[in-house]
Design a protein around this motif. Sequence first.
Motif, PDB file in Angstrom:
ATOM      1  N   ASN A 214      -7.089  16.592 -25.026  1.00 31.57           N
ATOM      2  CA  ASN A 214      -7.208  17.247 -23.773  1.00 31.57           C
ATOM      3  C   ASN A 214      -5.751  17.176 -23.223  1.00 31.57           C
ATOM      4  O   ASN A 214      -5.644  18.087 -22.364  1.00 31.57           O
ATOM      5  N   GLY A 308     -11.329  19.821 -29.012  1.00 30.59           N
ATOM      6  CA  GLY A 308     -11.616  18.986 -27.900  1.00 30.59           C
ATOM      7  C   GLY A 308     -13.091  18.563 -27.528  1.00 30.59           C
ATOM      8  O   GLY A 308     -13.434  17.472 -27.651  1.00 30.59           O
ATOM      9  N   SER A 309     -13.846  19.758 -27.618  1.00 31.22           N
ATOM     10  CA  SER A 309     -15.488  19.589 -27.447  1.00 31.22           C
ATOM     11  C   SER A 309     -16.053  18.657 -28.644  1.00 31.22           C
ATOM     12  O   SER A 309     -17.051  18.029 -28.681  1.00 31.22           O
ATOM     13  N   ILE A 312     -15.133  15.050 -28.197  1.00 30.04           N
ATOM     14  CA  ILE A 312     -16.056  14.480 -27.188  1.00 30.04           C
ATOM     15  C   ILE A 312     -17.195  14.419 -27.594  1.00 30.04           C
ATOM     16  O   ILE A 312     -18.025  13.419 -26.966  1.00 30.04           O
ATOM     17  N   LEU A 334     -11.839  12.569 -21.535  1.00 31.40           N
ATOM     18  CA  LEU A 334     -11.495  13.874 -21.255  1.00 31.40           C
ATOM     19  C   LEU A 334     -10.415  13.760 -20.325  1.00 31.40           C
ATOM     20  O   LEU A 334      -9.304  14.268 -20.153  1.00 31.40           O
TER      21      LEU A 334
END
Length: 381
Positions: A214, A308-309, A312, A334
């Motif tokens: 991120n 990124g997702s 996470i 994040l």
Amino acid sequence: MPLALYPLALAVFAMGTSEFMLAGLVPDIAADLGVTVGTAGLLTSAFALGMVVGAPLMAALARNRPGRAALLGFVLLFAAAHAVGATATGFPVLCATRVVAALANAGFLAVALTTAAALVPPDRKGRALAVLLSGTTVATIAGVPAGSVLGTLLGWRATFWAVAALCLLAAAGILRGIPARRAEKGTAGGLRAELAQLRRPRLLLAMLLGALVNAATFAGFTFLAPVVTGAAGLGALWISVALMLFGAGSFVGVGVAGRLSDRRPGVVVAAGGPLLLVGWPALAVLAHRPVALLTLVFAQGALSFALGSTLITRVLYEAAHAPTMAGSYATAALNIGAATGPLVAAATLAGSELGPLWAGGALVAAALLIAVVFRAVPGTG
């Protein structure tokens, strides 16, 4: 997916519009308030730092309160901060309103992530996260470019008023869409037991990798406007086009990752990581060619949000034994990245407006190196 997820996504859309819109407003804010572009870019870092601190703090304060009441309180505070920011006449005041807004955003997102995870079966957290993040990606497709155009036509302050109005609409949606329920119960050991989960190496590693990716995203995205108008030589309105393309890519990336991140996260990391690493330097090298620039902006949006997702989502899985605080850990990861990225990127602006793109590549390289050294490509666990 449960219908109750969509009012949350609407609120995330309003907040995402605010968080990302500064990428198109930095030059105007700098000129209006008499600061440098690099200093104005630090508004993004101030917002992110507020979210890093606010995510665990606000989640801890709200953990014994009914979810809907907490969500409404946070979104209304966010609206109020933007109303004050729209009237700010100095950079310190504007910066302070961004910190307040960040605290509200952090609290909202931490509670929303926990709520979303509780609304779906345990093996569908990735898809629930994808619905929430769709609010952010739609913000980059529609909200942020619209904010950039509004800022160009009416001034940056108009965009702050528009975000405040969006928050009020989101609050109405939450009031109608989220049922009134009791506060979510934590683990048997209470808050201390949930915080103790932060000693788990797998959780910390997932948070670190998510933060680095991120950071790369925000390093490049925050200073995309100077690249469009400088290296590419395009007019100011093309900033909105570039932001829209980045947002469209992020929407695609989140959609793909939402289907894979629950069961095959290693595939996303192994395939997307190297491509993302190559993409940021390629964007810097080809920035003077508008067609290549815009194509790569779309690709980087897709890769950044897919990777990124996914990372996470792994944070939520690794923090499964912290049911009321897991969302805050994901939010903190994040926003540690969102705070670090612009700081690193701003330090490279002295040499060239392309410096932030090279910084993005370096941050992705660091994440992949750590993943290889610690054999940390996430599994389904």
